[in-house]
Design a protein around this motif. Structure first.
Motif, PDB file in Angstrom:
ATOM      1  N   SER A 116       3.273  36.171  -3.202  1.00  0.00           N
ATOM      2  CA  SER A 116       3.379  37.359  -4.058  1.00  0.00           C
ATOM      3  C   SER A 116       2.957  38.629  -3.332  1.00  0.00           C
ATOM      4  CB  SER A 116       2.495  37.184  -5.293  1.00  0.00           C
ATOM      5  OG  SER A 116       2.452  38.403  -5.999  1.00  0.00           O
ATOM      6  N   LEU A 117       3.709  39.692  -3.615  1.00  0.00           N
ATOM      7  CA  LEU A 117       3.312  41.011  -3.134  1.00  0.00           C
ATOM      8  C   LEU A 117       2.123  41.546  -3.915  1.00  0.00           C
ATOM      9  CD1 LEU A 117       6.918  42.475  -2.913  1.00  0.00           C
ATOM     10  CD2 LEU A 117       5.343  42.331  -0.970  1.00  0.00           C
ATOM     11  N   PHE A 118       1.991  41.074  -5.146  1.00  0.00           N
ATOM     12  CA  PHE A 118       1.089  41.753  -6.097  1.00  0.00           C
ATOM     13  C   PHE A 118      -0.145  40.953  -6.497  1.00  0.00           C
ATOM     14  CE2 PHE A 118       5.398  43.498  -6.763  1.00  0.00           C
ATOM     15  CZ  PHE A 118       5.145  44.787  -6.324  1.00  0.00           C
ATOM     16  N   ILE A 119      -0.417  39.853  -5.783  1.00  0.00           N
ATOM     17  CA  ILE A 119      -1.677  39.128  -6.008  1.00  0.00           C
ATOM     18  C   ILE A 119      -2.415  39.080  -4.677  1.00  0.00           C
ATOM     19  CG2 ILE A 119      -2.778  36.980  -6.792  1.00  0.00           C
ATOM     20  CD1 ILE A 119      -1.007  37.857  -8.990  1.00  0.00           C
ATOM     21  N   SER A 120      -3.643  39.559  -4.650  1.00  0.00           N
ATOM     22  CA  SER A 120      -4.381  39.600  -3.385  1.00  0.00           C
ATOM     23  C   SER A 120      -4.864  38.207  -3.010  1.00  0.00           C
ATOM     24  CB  SER A 120      -5.575  40.544  -3.495  1.00  0.00           C
ATOM     25  OG  SER A 120      -6.615  39.891  -4.208  1.00  0.00           O
ATOM     26  N   GLU A 138      -6.757  38.960  -7.011  1.00  0.00           N
ATOM     27  CA  GLU A 138      -6.744  40.178  -7.824  1.00  0.00           C
ATOM     28  C   GLU A 138      -5.312  40.680  -8.042  1.00  0.00           C
ATOM     29  OE1 GLU A 138      -8.852  44.595  -7.762  1.00  0.00           O
ATOM     30  OE2 GLU A 138      -9.440  43.086  -6.272  1.00  0.00           O
ATOM     31  N   VAL A 139      -5.038  41.146  -9.252  1.00  0.00           N
ATOM     32  CA  VAL A 139      -3.713  41.696  -9.549  1.00  0.00           C
ATOM     33  C   VAL A 139      -3.620  43.112  -8.977  1.00  0.00           C
ATOM     34  CG1 VAL A 139      -2.116  42.379 -11.378  1.00  0.00           C
ATOM     35  CG2 VAL A 139      -3.495  40.296 -11.624  1.00  0.00           C
ATOM     36  N   ILE A 140      -2.555  43.344  -8.218  1.00  0.00           N
ATOM     37  CA  ILE A 140      -2.385  44.648  -7.554  1.00  0.00           C
ATOM     38  C   ILE A 140      -1.391  45.466  -8.388  1.00  0.00           C
ATOM     39  CG2 ILE A 140      -1.646  45.780  -5.411  1.00  0.00           C
ATOM     40  CD1 ILE A 140      -4.198  43.983  -5.145  1.00  0.00           C
ATOM     41  N   ASP A 141      -1.918  46.431  -9.129  1.00  0.00           N
ATOM     42  CA  ASP A 141      -1.049  47.148 -10.059  1.00  0.00           C
ATOM     43  C   ASP A 141      -1.168  48.667  -9.912  1.00  0.00           C
ATOM     44  OD1 ASP A 141      -3.573  47.396 -10.955  1.00  0.00           O
ATOM     45  OD2 ASP A 141      -3.251  46.441 -12.896  1.00  0.00           O
ATOM     46  N   SER A 142      -1.753  49.119  -8.811  1.00  0.00           N
ATOM     47  CA  SER A 142      -1.827  50.570  -8.628  1.00  0.00           C
ATOM     48  C   SER A 142      -1.681  50.890  -7.140  1.00  0.00           C
ATOM     49  CB  SER A 142      -3.193  51.100  -9.093  1.00  0.00           C
ATOM     50  OG  SER A 142      -4.202  50.597  -8.231  1.00  0.00           O
ATOM     51  N   ARG A 143      -1.368  52.147  -6.894  1.00  0.00           N
ATOM     52  CA  ARG A 143      -1.237  52.606  -5.507  1.00  0.00           C
ATOM     53  C   ARG A 143      -2.562  52.420  -4.752  1.00  0.00           C
ATOM     54  NH1 ARG A 143       1.605  58.059  -3.224  1.00  0.00           N
ATOM     55  NH2 ARG A 143       0.878  57.767  -1.112  1.00  0.00           N
ATOM     56  N   PRO A 188       6.021  54.102   1.076  1.00  0.00           N
ATOM     57  CA  PRO A 188       7.211  54.622   0.404  1.00  0.00           C
ATOM     58  C   PRO A 188       8.220  55.286   1.337  1.00  0.00           C
ATOM     59  CG  PRO A 188       5.435  56.204   0.240  1.00  0.00           C
ATOM     60  CD  PRO A 188       4.896  55.038   1.042  1.00  0.00           C
ATOM     61  N   ARG A 189       8.061  55.080   2.645  1.00  0.00           N
ATOM     62  CA  ARG A 189       9.042  55.680   3.572  1.00  0.00           C
ATOM     63  C   ARG A 189      10.360  54.904   3.510  1.00  0.00           C
ATOM     64  NH1 ARG A 189       6.734  54.539   8.543  1.00  0.00           N
ATOM     65  NH2 ARG A 189       5.248  53.216   7.449  1.00  0.00           N
ATOM     66  N   ALA A 190      11.443  55.566   3.855  1.00  0.00           N
ATOM     67  CA  ALA A 190      12.776  54.996   3.627  1.00  0.00           C
ATOM     68  C   ALA A 190      13.089  53.812   4.549  1.00  0.00           C
ATOM     69  CB  ALA A 190      13.832  56.087   3.815  1.00  0.00           C
ATOM     70  N   VAL A 191      13.749  52.802   3.982  1.00  0.00           N
ATOM     71  CA  VAL A 191      14.149  51.603   4.736  1.00  0.00           C
ATOM     72  C   VAL A 191      15.610  51.276   4.436  1.00  0.00           C
ATOM     73  CG1 VAL A 191      13.723  49.154   5.179  1.00  0.00           C
ATOM     74  CG2 VAL A 191      11.813  50.640   4.555  1.00  0.00           C
ATOM     75  N   TYR A 192      16.355  50.946   5.476  1.00  0.00           N
ATOM     76  CA  TYR A 192      17.778  50.610   5.344  1.00  0.00           C
ATOM     77  C   TYR A 192      18.071  49.342   6.142  1.00  0.00           C
ATOM     78  CZ  TYR A 192      22.769  51.573   4.839  1.00  0.00           C
ATOM     79  OH  TYR A 192      24.107  51.516   4.499  1.00  0.00           O
ATOM     80  N   PHE A 193      18.757  48.383   5.511  1.00  0.00           N
ATOM     81  CA  PHE A 193      19.194  47.163   6.209  1.00  0.00           C
ATOM     82  C   PHE A 193      20.721  47.109   6.178  1.00  0.00           C
ATOM     83  CE2 PHE A 193      15.361  44.155   4.976  1.00  0.00           C
ATOM     84  CZ  PHE A 193      14.518  44.919   5.754  1.00  0.00           C
ATOM     85  N   ALA A 194      21.306  46.532   7.218  1.00  0.00           N
ATOM     86  CA  ALA A 194      22.750  46.266   7.177  1.00  0.00           C
ATOM     87  C   ALA A 194      23.045  44.892   7.767  1.00  0.00           C
ATOM     88  CB  ALA A 194      23.511  47.344   7.939  1.00  0.00           C
ATOM     89  N   SER A 195      24.113  44.289   7.248  1.00  0.00           N
ATOM     90  CA  SER A 195      24.542  42.952   7.686  1.00  0.00           C
ATOM     91  C   SER A 195      26.034  42.992   7.984  1.00  0.00           C
ATOM     92  CB  SER A 195      24.332  41.922   6.565  1.00  0.00           C
ATOM     93  OG  SER A 195      23.058  42.023   5.976  1.00  0.00           O
ATOM     94  N   SER A 218       9.331  50.438  -6.226  1.00  0.00           N
ATOM     95  CA  SER A 218       9.509  50.797  -7.642  1.00  0.00           C
ATOM     96  C   SER A 218       8.198  50.697  -8.434  1.00  0.00           C
ATOM     97  CB  SER A 218      10.618  49.956  -8.283  1.00  0.00           C
ATOM     98  OG  SER A 218      10.388  48.586  -8.078  1.00  0.00           O
ATOM     99  N   ARG A 219       7.475  49.577  -8.298  1.00  0.00           N
ATOM    100  CA  ARG A 219       6.279  49.406  -9.128  1.00  0.00           C
ATOM    101  C   ARG A 219       5.086  50.229  -8.658  1.00  0.00           C
ATOM    102  NH1 ARG A 219       4.899  43.251 -10.446  1.00  0.00           N
ATOM    103  NH2 ARG A 219       6.981  42.374 -10.209  1.00  0.00           N
ATOM    104  N   ILE A 220       4.931  50.330  -7.342  1.00  0.00           N
ATOM    105  CA  ILE A 220       3.736  51.019  -6.819  1.00  0.00           C
ATOM    106  C   ILE A 220       4.010  52.513  -6.602  1.00  0.00           C
ATOM    107  CG2 ILE A 220       2.084  51.113  -4.892  1.00  0.00           C
ATOM    108  CD1 ILE A 220       1.738  48.571  -6.546  1.00  0.00           C
ATOM    109  N   TYR A 221       5.212  52.827  -6.121  1.00  0.00           N
ATOM    110  CA  TYR A 221       5.486  54.231  -5.768  1.00  0.00           C
ATOM    111  C   TYR A 221       6.474  54.909  -6.712  1.00  0.00           C
ATOM    112  CZ  TYR A 221       2.882  53.244  -1.510  1.00  0.00           C
ATOM    113  OH  TYR A 221       1.891  52.899  -0.620  1.00  0.00           O
ATOM    114  N   ASP A 222       6.818  54.222  -7.801  1.00  0.00           N
ATOM    115  CA  ASP A 222       7.659  54.852  -8.815  1.00  0.00           C
ATOM    116  C   ASP A 222       9.008  55.307  -8.302  1.00  0.00           C
ATOM    117  OD1 ASP A 222       7.219  55.014 -11.403  1.00  0.00           O
ATOM    118  OD2 ASP A 222       5.789  56.688 -11.326  1.00  0.00           O
TER     119      ASP A 222
END
Ligand code: GTR
Length: 383
Positions: free
Chosen positions: A27-31, A35-40, A300-307, A331-335
């Motif tokens: 999970s990205l959001f469980i430490s 702990e639940v990670i729900d804020s910046r 929140p810096r921009a990321v681009y993938f291509a295949s 989306s969840r952390i940086y809106d």
């Protein structure tokens, strides 16, 4: 011996979606402490550093940041192939650490006509040798097109930092500057060394009055795409990161074991990743992370993938999924809006939001002008 290993490896390659294991992604959001990670605040103070350390220890190894002195020796060249539209700077970047020094070569093209400092696109280049404008191979590094669109563009060859070869890779900055890294299980390897080179290029851009280093784009194709992603996770100065067909150990989820696997890549390129990564040969399920966490570290810096569709070795679906899942941090952390509402199978064309983008095109493995032109539409709306 090499042929034997490759034949063995090829026989284990899975290209059948029905044989992909059920995905259990960390999970990205469980430490680590639950702990639940729900804020910046919690993301940046707790979870992001935890995930960064995991990648550093288990996958790519350290990128040492310390040195004592950096200097730039610039030769301005005319009579190169883009002379009518661009100035070429051949830069020897000299880095001293204690008694030791290393010199890397960077090639920078600047538009002849510009009203304000130009945004900069850096390509980590593992293909053409960095001698002059001739490293601007058709499509792969489209210098003229980039200049005409108002970008400055630069490239360095991987060899100038760490040769892409198991016998010789330590001959660059490892022996010259950071020999203590050679004995560590989480020591610097080639992908990290190329990232170090990109950082030194950024040091040059930051002090250049004709370059706007805040508008910076880091691009890598395939092995260099893996390196570009790890670089941006280490160095927050890159505004946009583009990993083209970076596959296993780059954009693609390792736990899918589709196409190239951890074992195959570690056997074929033992000098790319940290020694620790070899623990996961044939044991992707025990990885405490997966590649969806890498774009999350760049947020929140921009990321681009291509295949590309025929590049099944790089697992296009695994590349899309990792960005789609990783975008939850955007989306969840940086809106920020995520553009990845559709499943991989439903995609009809390129998708992007202001900070995230993906395309898949027809054809084989390669960085083409087609890839660049779709990507540049994304870039132009980021700033
Ligand atoms: C392949 C390798 C891939 C990719 C590619 C490339 O041989 O298996 O992971 O990095 O090389 O860089 O073109």
């Amino acid at each position: 011996l090499i042929i034997f290993t490759k034949t063995m490896a090829q026989s284990q390659v899975n290209y059948d979606e029905s044989k992909v294991p059920a995905l259990h992604l960390p999970s990205l959001f469980i430490s680590e402490k639950g702990e639940v990670i729900d804020s910046r605040e919690k993301w940046e103070a707790i979870r992001k550093p935890e995930i960064f350390r995991l990648f550093q220890t288990e996958v790519y190894g350290q990128i040492p940041k310390d040195f004592d002195e950096i200097s730039f020796e610039v030769t301005k060249r005319s009579n190169h192939q883009f002379d009518l539209i661009a100035n070429l700077e051949e830069v020897d970047i000299k880095i001293r650490r204690g008694e030791k020094t290393h010199v890397m070569r960077l090639n920078v093209f600047l538009p002849k006509e510009m009203e304000e400092p130009a945004p900069i696109i850096l390509l980590i280049n593992h293909r053409q040798k960095a001698e002059d404008g001739s490293l601007a191979e058709e499509g792969y590094w489209p210098v003229a097109e980039l200049i005409q669109k108002g970008f400055a563009t630069a490239s360095f060859h991987a060899e100038t930092v760490a040769p892409d070869d198991i016998q010789r890779f330590s001959g660059g900055i490892l022996t010259n500057l950071y020999p203590e890294q050679l004995d560590k299980k989480d020591g610097l390897k080639a992908l990290g060394a190329w990232g170090w080179g990109a950082m030194r290029a950024m040091d040059y851009f930051e002090q250049h009055e004709a370059i706007n280093a805040k508008k910076s784009v880091l691009v890598g194709h395939s092995r260099s795409g893996k390196s570009a992603l790890w670089t941006s996770a280490n160095d927050p100065r890159w505004a946009i990161t583009y990993a083209n067909e970076s596959g296993c150990g780059g954009a693609a989820l390792s736990k899918r074991k589709f196409g190239e696997t951890v074992e195959i890549i570690n056997n074929a390129f033992p000098h790319w990743f940290a020694e620790n990564f070899k623990k996961y040969n044939g044991a992707e399920e025990s990885l405490p992370l997966d590649q969806h966490m890498l774009p999350a570290l760049i947020a929140p810096r921009a990321v681009y993938f291509a295949s590309s569709k025929d590049d099944q070795w790089a697992d296009p679906k695994g590349e899309y999924l990792s960005l789609q899942i990783g975008s939850q941090v955007f989306s969840r952390i940086y809106d920020q809006e995520s553009p990845f509402k559709l499943s991989f199978e439903e995609l009809k064309g390129p998708v992007h939001s202001k900070t995230l983008g993906y395309h898949i095109r027809e054809g084989e493995h390669g960085l083409t002008w087609g890839d660049w032109s779709i990507f540049l539409e994304f870039v132009e709306q980021v700033w």
